[in-house]
Design a protein around this motif. Structure first.
Motif: not given
Ligand SMILES: O=C(O)c1cc(C(=O)O)c2c(n1)C(=O)C(=O)c1cc(C(=O)O)[nH]c1-2
Length: 230
Positions: A18-34
């Protein structure tokens, strides 16, 4: 200290996941990268800074082995060092990251020089290696469990980058492909160690704190990279 009853293995694993919610996949920079929104210099900045993580992972894993008296665990853990450093017939992940660098237009020497590594990334990565040096080996194993969430981030890059960043030579994406099965194998072992070792509720909550510490390291790296390449 809590006197609450221990979670079952299944519930404990669910709490970790459940801690995956705080994974850097959700960081704004990664969201923009993706989402294909980063400029070439921002992608290059990320690749150059992440190289510092890549070259430190084997030292982190060496520290875990150095602290671990259990032969069975060391025998499995040593594979992680070879995955990154390479061995006969396998170039390894660091070499693959150099090829990613080439694909985005960075020369090997520039990556090795670490001249683009910003202080926040250096601090965050060093904190991870120091934790592995100083903590009990089972705690350091637990801190690697962010890899539970890594296959998805690698799959996202493989799915999206070719269309979004046509200027990147796709041969450079092999690193991401190679990590999917390796991360799954690593997590199976890391989870087994963690579920075996952290058995009281207080220990299980400690494991969640350790996982959060590692999530924060990855998040802080992207904060620093985002600030360096606005
Ligand atoms: O690209 C990513 O987002 C990402 C994240 C992580 C992670 O979650 O720690 C790792 C990796 N990649 C990775 O490639 C890798 O080899 C790796 C090793 C470890 C570790 O903690 O031992 N994490 C990660």
């Amino acid at each position: 200290m809590t006197s609450a009853p221990a979670w079952s293995r299944t519930e404990f694993e669910a709490q970790l996941r459940a801690r995956g919610a705080g994974y850097h996949i959700n960081h704004p920079f990664n969201v923009r990268m993706n989402s294909g929104l980063l400029r070439e210099d921002q992608i290059r900045g990320w690749v150059a800074n992440r190289f510092y993580y890549q070259v430190n992972i084997p030292q982190k894993d060496g520290a875990i082995i150095a602290n671990c008296p259990d032969r069975e665990t060391r025998r499995k853990w040593v594979r992680r060092i070879l995955d990154h450093d390479g061995c006969d017939g396998n170039d390894g992940g660091i070499e693959a990251w150099l090829r990613l660098g080439a694909a985005v237009g960075i020369e090997d020497g520039v990556l090795w020089s670490q001249r683009h590594v910003v202080p926040g990334v250096r601090f965050a990565v060093d904190a991870y290696v120091n934790f592995a040096r100083q903590a009990p080996w089972q705690e350091a194993v637990c801190s690697s469990l962010t890899e539970m969430f890594a296959p998805q981030i690698h799959k996202d890059r493989l799915a999206n980058w070719p269309a979004q960043y046509g200027w990147i030579d796709q041969a450079g994406l092999q690193y991401f492909r190679s990590r999917i099965s390796l991360a799954e194998r690593d997590v199976e072992h890391g989870l087994q160690v963690t579920l075996d070792h952290f058995t009281t509720r207080a220990q299980q909550e400690r494991a969640l704190e350790i996982l959060q510490f590692k999530l924060d390291i990855l998040w802080a790296m992207l904060d620093a990279i985002e600030k360096a390449y606005p």
